[in-house]
Design a protein around this motif. Sequence first.
Motif, PDB file in Angstrom:
ATOM      1  N   PHE A  42       0.845  -1.189   0.000  1.00 18.98           N
ATOM      2  CA  PHE A  42       0.000   0.000   0.000  1.00 18.98           C
ATOM      3  C   PHE A  42       0.879   1.236   0.000  1.00 18.98           C
ATOM      4  CE2 PHE A  42      -2.722  -3.218   1.713  1.00 18.98           C
ATOM      5  CZ  PHE A  42      -4.000  -2.866   1.325  1.00 18.98           C
ATOM      6  N   ILE A  43       0.340   2.335  -0.486  1.00 18.87           N
ATOM      7  CA  ILE A  43       0.916   3.638  -0.176  1.00 18.87           C
ATOM      8  C   ILE A  43       0.342   3.960   1.195  1.00 18.87           C
ATOM      9  CG2 ILE A  43       0.893   6.100  -0.710  1.00 18.87           C
ATOM     10  CD1 ILE A  43       0.680   5.320  -3.671  1.00 18.87           C
ATOM     11  N   LEU A  59      -3.536   3.100   0.970  1.00 15.70           N
ATOM     12  CA  LEU A  59      -4.132   3.208  -0.360  1.00 15.70           C
ATOM     13  C   LEU A  59      -3.504   2.212  -1.320  1.00 15.70           C
ATOM     14  CD1 LEU A  59      -3.752   7.080  -0.572  1.00 15.70           C
ATOM     15  CD2 LEU A  59      -5.874   5.855  -0.063  1.00 15.70           C
ATOM     16  N   ARG A  60      -4.362   1.532  -2.061  1.00 13.16           N
ATOM     17  CA  ARG A  60      -3.915   0.621  -3.112  1.00 13.16           C
ATOM     18  C   ARG A  60      -5.040   0.578  -4.139  1.00 13.16           C
ATOM     19  NH1 ARG A  60      -2.704  -5.210  -0.954  1.00 13.16           N
ATOM     20  NH2 ARG A  60      -4.896  -5.508  -1.425  1.00 13.16           N
ATOM     21  N   GLY A  61      -4.759   0.245  -5.372  1.00 13.89           N
ATOM     22  CA  GLY A  61      -5.760   0.281  -6.436  1.00 13.89           C
ATOM     23  C   GLY A  61      -7.051  -0.449  -6.131  1.00 13.89           C
ATOM     24  N   ASP A  62      -6.980  -1.569  -5.427  1.00  9.95           N
ATOM     25  CA  ASP A  62      -8.175  -2.369  -5.171  1.00  9.95           C
ATOM     26  C   ASP A  62      -8.772  -2.178  -3.782  1.00  9.95           C
ATOM     27  OD1 ASP A  62      -5.955  -3.556  -3.925  1.00  9.95           O
ATOM     28  OD2 ASP A  62      -6.818  -5.561  -4.058  1.00  9.95           O
ATOM     29  N   LEU A  63      -8.074  -1.450  -2.904  1.00 11.19           N
ATOM     30  CA  LEU A  63      -8.523  -1.355  -1.519  1.00 11.19           C
ATOM     31  C   LEU A  63      -7.889  -0.154  -0.832  1.00 11.19           C
ATOM     32  CD1 LEU A  63      -9.995  -2.806   0.889  1.00 11.19           C
ATOM     33  CD2 LEU A  63      -7.833  -3.988   1.315  1.00 11.19           C
ATOM     34  N   SER A  64      -8.703   0.552  -0.057  1.00 11.68           N
ATOM     35  CA  SER A  64      -8.205   1.650   0.781  1.00 11.68           C
ATOM     36  C   SER A  64      -8.887   1.553   2.136  1.00 11.68           C
ATOM     37  CB  SER A  64      -8.513   3.009   0.157  1.00 11.68           C
ATOM     38  OG  SER A  64      -7.868   3.142  -1.082  1.00 11.68           O
ATOM     39  N   GLY A 132     -13.541  -4.275   0.076  1.00 10.95           N
ATOM     40  CA  GLY A 132     -13.631  -3.800   1.457  1.00 10.95           C
ATOM     41  C   GLY A 132     -14.738  -4.488   2.229  1.00 10.95           C
ATOM     42  N   LYS A 133     -15.839  -4.802   1.574  1.00  9.27           N
ATOM     43  CA  LYS A 133     -16.973  -5.478   2.216  1.00  9.27           C
ATOM     44  C   LYS A 133     -16.590  -6.910   2.611  1.00  9.27           C
ATOM     45  CE  LYS A 133     -21.473  -6.198   3.126  1.00  9.27           C
ATOM     46  NZ  LYS A 133     -21.673  -6.597   4.502  1.00  9.27           N
ATOM     47  N   GLU A 134     -15.876  -7.606   1.742  1.00  8.77           N
ATOM     48  CA  GLU A 134     -15.422  -8.972   2.056  1.00  8.77           C
ATOM     49  C   GLU A 134     -14.532  -8.955   3.300  1.00  8.77           C
ATOM     50  OE1 GLU A 134     -13.440 -10.817  -1.299  1.00  8.77           O
ATOM     51  OE2 GLU A 134     -14.802  -9.768  -2.665  1.00  8.77           O
ATOM     52  N   ILE A 135     -13.649  -7.987   3.366  1.00 13.88           N
ATOM     53  CA  ILE A 135     -12.737  -7.873   4.494  1.00 13.88           C
ATOM     54  C   ILE A 135     -13.509  -7.473   5.747  1.00 13.88           C
ATOM     55  CG2 ILE A 135     -10.774  -6.542   5.383  1.00 13.88           C
ATOM     56  CD1 ILE A 135      -9.897  -6.560   2.299  1.00 13.88           C
ATOM     57  N   TYR A 136     -14.404  -6.517   5.597  1.00 12.43           N
ATOM     58  CA  TYR A 136     -15.252  -6.076   6.705  1.00 12.43           C
ATOM     59  C   TYR A 136     -15.997  -7.267   7.313  1.00 12.43           C
ATOM     60  CZ  TYR A 136     -19.345  -4.161   9.049  1.00 12.43           C
ATOM     61  OH  TYR A 136     -20.328  -3.905   9.969  1.00 12.43           O
ATOM     62  N   ASP A 165      -2.724 -11.722   4.872  1.00 11.03           N
ATOM     63  CA  ASP A 165      -3.037 -12.834   3.987  1.00 11.03           C
ATOM     64  C   ASP A 165      -4.343 -12.555   3.231  1.00 11.03           C
ATOM     65  OD1 ASP A 165      -2.574 -15.508   2.958  1.00 11.03           O
ATOM     66  OD2 ASP A 165      -4.116 -16.229   4.335  1.00 11.03           O
ATOM     67  N   MET A 166      -5.339 -12.063   3.951  1.00  7.73           N
ATOM     68  CA  MET A 166      -6.653 -11.804   3.372  1.00  7.73           C
ATOM     69  C   MET A 166      -6.620 -10.618   2.392  1.00  7.73           C
ATOM     70  SD  MET A 166     -10.197 -11.152   5.476  1.00  7.73           S
ATOM     71  CE  MET A 166      -9.444  -9.901   6.492  1.00  7.73           C
ATOM     72  N   ILE A 167      -5.940  -9.540   2.730  1.00  2.33           N
ATOM     73  CA  ILE A 167      -5.945  -8.356   1.866  1.00  2.33           C
ATOM     74  C   ILE A 167      -5.016  -8.486   0.665  1.00  2.33           C
ATOM     75  CG2 ILE A 167      -6.684  -6.790   3.692  1.00  2.33           C
ATOM     76  CD1 ILE A 167      -3.811  -5.770   3.903  1.00  2.33           C
ATOM     77  N   CYS A 168      -4.193  -9.527   0.655  1.00  2.99           N
ATOM     78  CA  CYS A 168      -3.262  -9.711  -0.449  1.00  2.99           C
ATOM     79  C   CYS A 168      -3.649 -10.872  -1.363  1.00  2.99           C
ATOM     80  CB  CYS A 168      -1.836  -9.906   0.079  1.00  2.99           C
ATOM     81  SG  CYS A 168      -1.170  -8.384   0.777  1.00  2.99           S
TER      82      CYS A 168
END
Length: 169
Positions: A42-43, A59-64, A132-136, A165-168
């Motif tokens: 992420f940035i 921040l990353r293209g698919d998730l913030s 983000g919803k999947e992670i939430y 692991d989940m966010i990557c």
Amino acid sequence: MSIYERELREILAGNEEIIDKVIKSLREEERRKYKKILKKPFITVRAAGSLGIADIVALRGDLSFIVEIKVRKGSEILFSHEGGRMQKKAEEMKRKCSMANILPIFAFRRKGIRGDAWRVFTMEIDGIKGKGKEIYDALPKLEITKDGNFRMKWENGMKLADFIDMICD
């Protein structure tokens, strides 16, 4: 900025030197999970001074998401302490994240713990969509006491290795 804020910011940014230092005492499976962030970093921006509701913006293209970091020696944090400042800040974070559809993350770092000392939570919130919803849905939520205050119990959180692991994926 605390050393722990810097540590998490650099882990999420894929800083290999910091990650190698953090994973020394971890099991092989946890090490592998942490290293996934090297391929999908992420940035990360320190947000404490500008936003006031979080410590880090990731921040990353698919998730913030935004991250509020708490560090304690003990295993529980009750947000009503410090004159209710933590509770008010969390309520503001919930309100702003709901309006902006941004995933709020709470990271709890225990001092003096061997192994993965970080645990990750979110809070009950509406409007999260996409990845983000999947992670939430997978993250443990902050508890709410009978008095309506937020509480984090370290042992109920998700290990940072599992979060990475989940966010990557």
